[in-house]
Motif scaffolding. Structure first.
Motif, PDB file in Angstrom:
ATOM      1  N   PHE A   1      -6.148   3.266   5.661  1.00 52.32           N
ATOM      2  CA  PHE A   1      -4.699   3.425   5.687  1.00 52.32           C
ATOM      3  C   PHE A   1      -4.185   4.037   4.383  1.00 52.32           C
ATOM      4  O   PHE A   1      -3.227   4.808   4.383  1.00 52.32           O
ATOM      5  N   TYR A   2      -4.836   3.710   3.262  1.00 51.66           N
ATOM      6  CA  TYR A   2      -4.420   4.296   1.991  1.00 51.66           C
ATOM      7  C   TYR A   2      -4.609   5.807   2.003  1.00 51.66           C
ATOM      8  O   TYR A   2      -3.717   6.560   1.584  1.00 51.66           O
ATOM      9  N   PHE A   3      -5.747   6.279   2.469  1.00 47.15           N
ATOM     10  CA  PHE A   3      -5.991   7.724   2.501  1.00 47.15           C
ATOM     11  C   PHE A   3      -5.076   8.410   3.513  1.00 47.15           C
ATOM     12  O   PHE A   3      -4.679   9.566   3.315  1.00 47.15           O
ATOM     13  N   ILE A   4      -4.723   7.705   4.579  1.00 46.57           N
ATOM     14  CA  ILE A   4      -3.750   8.271   5.516  1.00 46.57           C
ATOM     15  C   ILE A   4      -2.390   8.421   4.834  1.00 46.57           C
ATOM     16  O   ILE A   4      -1.697   9.426   5.014  1.00 46.57           O
ATOM     17  N   CYS A   5      -2.008   7.438   4.015  1.00 45.35           N
ATOM     18  CA  CYS A   5      -0.730   7.519   3.301  1.00 45.35           C
ATOM     19  C   CYS A   5      -0.729   8.638   2.269  1.00 45.35           C
ATOM     20  O   CYS A   5       0.285   9.318   2.073  1.00 45.35           O
ATOM     21  N   VAL A   6      -1.872   8.843   1.598  1.00 44.29           N
ATOM     22  CA  VAL A   6      -1.951   9.887   0.570  1.00 44.29           C
ATOM     23  C   VAL A   6      -1.608  11.248   1.156  1.00 44.29           C
ATOM     24  O   VAL A   6      -0.854  12.035   0.560  1.00 44.29           O
ATOM     25  N   PHE A   7      -2.146  11.546   2.331  1.00 40.02           N
ATOM     26  CA  PHE A   7      -1.905  12.851   2.943  1.00 40.02           C
ATOM     27  C   PHE A   7      -0.708  12.831   3.894  1.00 40.02           C
ATOM     28  O   PHE A   7      -0.135  13.881   4.169  1.00 40.02           O
ATOM     29  N   GLY A   8      -0.329  11.661   4.384  1.00 41.43           N
ATOM     30  CA  GLY A   8       0.761  11.595   5.354  1.00 41.43           C
ATOM     31  C   GLY A   8       2.137  11.543   4.740  1.00 41.43           C
ATOM     32  O   GLY A   8       3.132  11.833   5.421  1.00 41.43           O
ATOM     33  N   LEU A   9       2.236  11.184   3.448  1.00 39.76           N
ATOM     34  CA  LEU A   9       3.538  11.090   2.785  1.00 39.76           C
ATOM     35  C   LEU A   9       3.913  12.376   2.071  1.00 39.76           C
ATOM     36  O   LEU A   9       4.862  12.392   1.289  1.00 39.76           O
ATOM     37  N   ARG A  10       3.198  13.464   2.340  1.00 37.75           N
ATOM     38  CA  ARG A  10       3.530  14.739   1.695  1.00 37.75           C
ATOM     39  C   ARG A  10       4.922  15.210   2.078  1.00 37.75           C
ATOM     40  O   ARG A  10       5.666  15.739   1.247  1.00 37.75           O
ATOM     41  N   GLY A  11       5.299  15.024   3.347  1.00 35.22           N
ATOM     42  CA  GLY A  11       6.633  15.429   3.775  1.00 35.22           C
ATOM     43  C   GLY A  11       7.727  14.633   3.096  1.00 35.22           C
ATOM     44  O   GLY A  11       8.776  15.184   2.723  1.00 35.22           O
TER      45      GLY A  11
ATOM     46  N   VAL B   1       0.839  -1.208   0.000  1.00 31.52           N
ATOM     47  CA  VAL B   1       0.000   0.000   0.000  1.00 31.52           C
ATOM     48  C   VAL B   1       0.869   1.251   0.000  1.00 31.52           C
ATOM     49  O   VAL B   1       0.610   2.209  -0.751  1.00 31.52           O
ATOM     50  N   ILE B   2       1.919   1.261   0.826  1.00 31.59           N
ATOM     51  CA  ILE B   2       2.814   2.427   0.852  1.00 31.59           C
ATOM     52  C   ILE B   2       3.533   2.574  -0.484  1.00 31.59           C
ATOM     53  O   ILE B   2       3.676   3.691  -1.018  1.00 31.59           O
ATOM     54  N   LEU B   3       3.981   1.453  -1.069  1.00 30.90           N
ATOM     55  CA  LEU B   3       4.681   1.509  -2.356  1.00 30.90           C
ATOM     56  C   LEU B   3       3.757   2.009  -3.463  1.00 30.90           C
ATOM     57  O   LEU B   3       4.158   2.841  -4.285  1.00 30.90           O
ATOM     58  N   ILE B   4       2.524   1.527  -3.492  1.00 29.62           N
ATOM     59  CA  ILE B   4       1.563   1.981  -4.513  1.00 29.62           C
ATOM     60  C   ILE B   4       1.295   3.470  -4.368  1.00 29.62           C
ATOM     61  O   ILE B   4       1.235   4.213  -5.361  1.00 29.62           O
ATOM     62  N   THR B   5       1.157   3.932  -3.129  1.00 26.75           N
ATOM     63  CA  THR B   5       0.897   5.360  -2.902  1.00 26.75           C
ATOM     64  C   THR B   5       2.064   6.210  -3.402  1.00 26.75           C
ATOM     65  O   THR B   5       1.862   7.242  -4.063  1.00 26.75           O
ATOM     66  N   LEU B   6       3.294   5.794  -3.109  1.00 24.90           N
ATOM     67  CA  LEU B   6       4.468   6.542  -3.574  1.00 24.90           C
ATOM     68  C   LEU B   6       4.556   6.544  -5.093  1.00 24.90           C
ATOM     69  O   LEU B   6       4.843   7.583  -5.706  1.00 24.90           O
ATOM     70  N   LEU B   7       4.309   5.388  -5.730  1.00 25.70           N
ATOM     71  CA  LEU B   7       4.395   5.314  -7.188  1.00 25.70           C
ATOM     72  C   LEU B   7       3.331   6.192  -7.849  1.00 25.70           C
ATOM     73  O   LEU B   7       3.600   6.847  -8.860  1.00 25.70           O
ATOM     74  N   VAL B   8       2.130   6.215  -7.281  1.00 23.23           N
ATOM     75  CA  VAL B   8       1.069   7.063  -7.846  1.00 23.23           C
ATOM     76  C   VAL B   8       1.443   8.537  -7.718  1.00 23.23           C
ATOM     77  O   VAL B   8       1.247   9.320  -8.664  1.00 23.23           O
ATOM     78  N   GLN B   9       1.999   8.940  -6.604  1.00 23.69           N
ATOM     79  CA  GLN B   9       2.372  10.342  -6.431  1.00 23.69           C
ATOM     80  C   GLN B   9       3.555  10.712  -7.325  1.00 23.69           C
ATOM     81  O   GLN B   9       3.597  11.824  -7.863  1.00 23.69           O
TER      82      GLN B   9
ATOM     83  N   LEU C   1      -9.290   5.588  -8.498  1.00 19.76           N
ATOM     84  CA  LEU C   1      -8.936   4.313  -9.117  1.00 19.76           C
ATOM     85  C   LEU C   1      -8.124   3.442  -8.170  1.00 19.76           C
ATOM     86  O   LEU C   1      -8.461   2.272  -7.925  1.00 19.76           O
ATOM     87  N   VAL C   2      -7.047   4.014  -7.610  1.00 17.01           N
ATOM     88  CA  VAL C   2      -6.192   3.240  -6.717  1.00 17.01           C
ATOM     89  C   VAL C   2      -6.924   2.921  -5.418  1.00 17.01           C
ATOM     90  O   VAL C   2      -6.776   1.822  -4.863  1.00 17.01           O
TER      91      VAL C   2
END
Length: 248
Positions: free
Chosen positions: A173-183, A19-27, A125-126
């Protein structure tokens, strides 16, 4: 009765990591797609005005570290009290200003549409894929107790009334990663990257007219008035006595 759980260690490798890897790749993909499409060209006059205002702001903030003669020389450069029309701020002030209307600019409209699509489509989508593939997984636990009001937000896709509110489902957890990985993305791609969804939404609000552009004429007039009444106080005056008093 609240049920406590013991998670399988494989969830860390098989669910949380992907989930974390997918979030990073999408961003990352969103950033490079927006960079490929291109940002709207900045108005050189607006950039120049912004830099002039920043210089005057730095003078007012840090002028106490300059001697009085140096401060007055810089102040007279920006605001000429003897000949006001010869001041740097007065010479670079616009004669008129019309607020831009993005609804009449095709390039701005296209940029707004691309920003909206690149923000909403990948998230939907993700989020749908993660909700279907990892549906029903309890992934992490918040290290402090929460009230029942947080269950709908943290446990999307899990309908267990006896489960503690501290547990987080895969969709949440996915939505938390979307906004939490901004830093993290800011450290990797820089503070002005195009992967920040919150920044994209703010730009869309500004472009749609919800935020009005500042009037540079009013900003220049206000800064001229501030510099005219600015009083200099040297911060290093009697610095040796201050140092000795601190040492005592």
């Amino acid at each position: 009765m609240v049920v406590d759980l013991l998670l399988d260690p494989q969830i860390r490798l098989m669910v949380i990591g992907p989930v974390i890897l997918i979030t990073l790749l999408v961003q990352f993909g969103r950033h490079y797609v927006m960079s490929f499409v291109g940002r709207p060209k900045s108005d050189m006059q607006s950039v120049r005005e912004s830099q002039i205002l920043q210089r005057t702001q730095m003078l007012m903030m840090n002028g106490r570290f300059l001697s009085k003669d140096a401060f007055e020389m810089r102040r007279q450069f920006f605001v000429n009290e003897d000949e006001p029309e010869e001041g740097f701020l007065e010479k670079n002030k616009r004669e008129s200003f019309a607020p831009p209307n993005p609804m009449q600019d095709p390039a701005q409209m296209q940029q707004m549409m691309m920003g909206s699509l690149s923000n909403m489509v990948p998230m939907m989508l993700v989020g749908g894929i993660i909700n279907s593939v990892f549906s029903g997984f309890v992934m992490i636990r918040v290290p402090f107790p929460l009230t029942l009001r947080y269950k709908p937000m943290l446990q999307r896709g899990i309908q267990l009334s006896t489960l503690s509110s501290s547990w987080v489902s895969s969709a949440s957890f996915y939505f938390i990663c979307v906004f939490g990985l901004r830093g993290v993305m800011s450290l990797i791609l820089g503070p002005d990257n195009d992967s920040d969804s919150m920044r994209a939404m703010q730009q869309q609000m500004m472009g749609s007219g919800m935020g009005q552009a500042a009037n540079p004429i009013q900003l220049f007039n206000g800064r001229i008035g501030e510099l005219k009444v600015a009083a200099h106080k040297w911060e290093l005056d009697l610095a040796e006595h201050k140092c000795l008093s601190i040492g005592e």
